[in-house]
Design a protein around this motif. Structure first.
Motif, PDB file in Angstrom:
ATOM      1  N   SER A  50       0.802  -1.127   0.112  1.00  0.00           N
ATOM      2  CA  SER A  50       0.029  -0.021  -0.145  1.00  0.00           C
ATOM      3  C   SER A  50       0.979   1.182  -0.005  1.00  0.00           C
ATOM      4  O   SER A  50       2.073   1.191   0.262  1.00  0.00           O
ATOM      5  N   GLY A  51       0.125   2.518  -0.232  1.00  0.00           N
ATOM      6  CA  GLY A  51       0.981   3.584  -0.218  1.00  0.00           C
ATOM      7  C   GLY A  51       1.281   4.179  -1.339  1.00  0.00           C
ATOM      8  O   GLY A  51       1.992   5.224  -1.253  1.00  0.00           O
ATOM      9  N   GLY A  52       1.021   3.551  -2.434  1.00  0.00           N
ATOM     10  CA  GLY A  52       1.146   4.343  -3.692  1.00  0.00           C
ATOM     11  C   GLY A  52       0.329   5.445  -4.398  1.00  0.00           C
ATOM     12  O   GLY A  52      -0.710   5.896  -3.400  1.00  0.00           O
ATOM     13  N   GLY A  53       0.792   6.174  -5.189  1.00  0.00           N
ATOM     14  CA  GLY A  53      -0.362   7.172  -5.766  1.00  0.00           C
ATOM     15  C   GLY A  53       0.237   8.014  -6.643  1.00  0.00           C
ATOM     16  O   GLY A  53       1.218   7.592  -7.403  1.00  0.00           O
ATOM     17  N   LEU A  54      -0.252   9.095  -6.968  1.00  0.00           N
ATOM     18  CA  LEU A  54       0.157  10.202  -8.142  1.00  0.00           C
ATOM     19  C   LEU A  54       0.829  11.111  -7.416  1.00  0.00           C
ATOM     20  O   LEU A  54       0.288  11.699  -6.493  1.00  0.00           O
ATOM     21  N   VAL A  55       2.135  11.390  -7.896  1.00  0.00           N
ATOM     22  CA  VAL A  55       3.006  12.260  -7.323  1.00  0.00           C
ATOM     23  C   VAL A  55       3.847  13.104  -8.492  1.00  0.00           C
ATOM     24  O   VAL A  55       4.145  12.460  -9.588  1.00  0.00           O
ATOM     25  N   GLN A  56       4.350  14.335  -8.453  1.00  0.00           N
ATOM     26  CA  GLN A  56       4.778  14.916  -9.220  1.00  0.00           C
ATOM     27  C   GLN A  56       6.177  14.593  -9.109  1.00  0.00           C
ATOM     28  O   GLN A  56       6.883  14.284  -8.088  1.00  0.00           O
ATOM     29  N   ALA A  57       6.969  14.674 -10.268  1.00  0.00           N
ATOM     30  CA  ALA A  57       8.653  14.359 -10.262  1.00  0.00           C
ATOM     31  C   ALA A  57       9.277  15.096  -9.174  1.00  0.00           C
ATOM     32  O   ALA A  57       8.927  16.677  -8.784  1.00  0.00           O
ATOM     33  N   GLY A  58      10.264  14.717  -8.513  1.00  0.00           N
ATOM     34  CA  GLY A  58      10.831  15.274  -7.322  1.00  0.00           C
ATOM     35  C   GLY A  58      10.237  15.107  -5.874  1.00  0.00           C
ATOM     36  O   GLY A  58      10.594  15.331  -4.832  1.00  0.00           O
ATOM     37  N   GLY A  59       8.826  14.485  -5.878  1.00  0.00           N
ATOM     38  CA  GLY A  59       8.141  14.293  -4.849  1.00  0.00           C
ATOM     39  C   GLY A  59       8.667  13.171  -4.188  1.00  0.00           C
ATOM     40  O   GLY A  59       9.379  12.387  -4.444  1.00  0.00           O
ATOM     41  N   SER A  60       7.747  12.685  -3.105  1.00  0.00           N
ATOM     42  CA  SER A  60       8.138  11.606  -2.198  1.00  0.00           C
ATOM     43  C   SER A  60       6.743  10.678  -2.004  1.00  0.00           C
ATOM     44  O   SER A  60       5.730  11.094  -1.900  1.00  0.00           O
ATOM     45  N   LEU A  61       7.128   9.346  -1.639  1.00  0.00           N
ATOM     46  CA  LEU A  61       6.237   8.311  -1.300  1.00  0.00           C
ATOM     47  C   LEU A  61       6.789   7.299  -0.373  1.00  0.00           C
ATOM     48  O   LEU A  61       7.867   7.176  -0.430  1.00  0.00           O
ATOM     49  N   ARG A  62       5.832   6.904   0.619  1.00  0.00           N
ATOM     50  CA  ARG A  62       6.463   5.904   1.673  1.00  0.00           C
ATOM     51  C   ARG A  62       5.431   4.812   1.136  1.00  0.00           C
ATOM     52  O   ARG A  62       4.227   4.597   1.465  1.00  0.00           O
ATOM     53  N   LEU A  63       5.994   3.606   0.963  1.00  0.00           N
ATOM     54  CA  LEU A  63       5.326   2.212   0.669  1.00  0.00           C
ATOM     55  C   LEU A  63       5.483   1.476   1.705  1.00  0.00           C
ATOM     56  O   LEU A  63       6.394   1.445   2.436  1.00  0.00           O
ATOM     57  N   SER A  64       4.314   0.735   2.105  1.00  0.00           N
ATOM     58  CA  SER A  64       4.352  -0.492   3.214  1.00  0.00           C
ATOM     59  C   SER A  64       3.725  -1.799   2.494  1.00  0.00           C
ATOM     60  O   SER A  64       3.294  -1.527   1.647  1.00  0.00           O
ATOM     61  N   CYS A  65       4.399  -2.748   3.267  1.00  0.00           N
ATOM     62  CA  CYS A  65       4.046  -3.908   2.612  1.00  0.00           C
ATOM     63  C   CYS A  65       3.891  -4.704   3.795  1.00  0.00           C
ATOM     64  O   CYS A  65       5.038  -5.295   4.600  1.00  0.00           O
ATOM     65  N   ARG A  66       2.847  -5.342   4.427  1.00  0.00           N
ATOM     66  CA  ARG A  66       2.549  -6.084   5.448  1.00  0.00           C
ATOM     67  C   ARG A  66       2.361  -7.654   4.979  1.00  0.00           C
ATOM     68  O   ARG A  66       1.594  -7.916   4.164  1.00  0.00           O
ATOM     69  N   ALA A  67       2.787  -8.424   5.560  1.00  0.00           N
ATOM     70  CA  ALA A  67       2.612  -9.750   5.601  1.00  0.00           C
ATOM     71  C   ALA A  67       1.759 -10.412   6.647  1.00  0.00           C
ATOM     72  O   ALA A  67       1.812 -10.025   7.766  1.00  0.00           O
ATOM     73  N   SER A  68       0.905 -11.277   6.107  1.00  0.00           N
ATOM     74  CA  SER A  68       0.107 -11.750   7.021  1.00  0.00           C
ATOM     75  C   SER A  68      -0.118 -13.569   7.055  1.00  0.00           C
ATOM     76  O   SER A  68       0.536 -13.933   6.104  1.00  0.00           O
TER      77      SER A  68
END
Length: 116
Positions: free
Chosen positions: A6-24
């Motif tokens: 999770s955590g994806g999205g639309l961002v402009q060049a130069g921006g930031s995102l933080r992705l997470s991945c949880r194991a169940s």
């Protein structure tokens, strides 16, 4: 084991995102022994490994993301993270996490779109 990114999205060049991945469907003591990795699949291209983190916390990165992305993990939460800074349009694609030494089911991944 199931992996949910999770955590994806639309961002402009130069921006930031933080992705997470949880194991169940696994327990902490087992998950903590895994080396985990993030993979990137750009549109029309094969999936490629961009970052991995060992059970000890040792990290490694593909040249294309070195200095911009940071992988980390929280074993108590059975979660691996990918901090993505200075994003570029070529970072666009679907991001997945997995265990590189013995792949598990991929899950749906999370879409990242970087606009120029």
């Amino acid at each position: 084991v199931q992996l949910q990114a999770s955590g994806g999205g639309l961002v402009q060049a130069g921006g930031s995102l933080r992705l997470s991945c949880r194991a169940s469907r696994t327990i902490y003591s087992v998950y903590s022994t895994y080396t985990m990795a993030w993979y990137h699949q750009a549109p029309g291209k094969q999936r490629e490994l961009v970052a991995n983190i060992s059970s000890y916390g040792t990290t490694d990165y593909a040249d294309s993301v070195k200095g911009r992305f940071t992988i980390s993990r929280d074993n108590a939460k059975k979660t691996v993270y990918l901090q993505m800074n200075s994003l570029k349009p070529e970072d666009t694609g679907v991001y997945y996490c997995n265990r590189p030494c013995s792949l598990m089911n991929w899950g749906q991944g999370t879409q990242v779109t970087v606009s120029s």
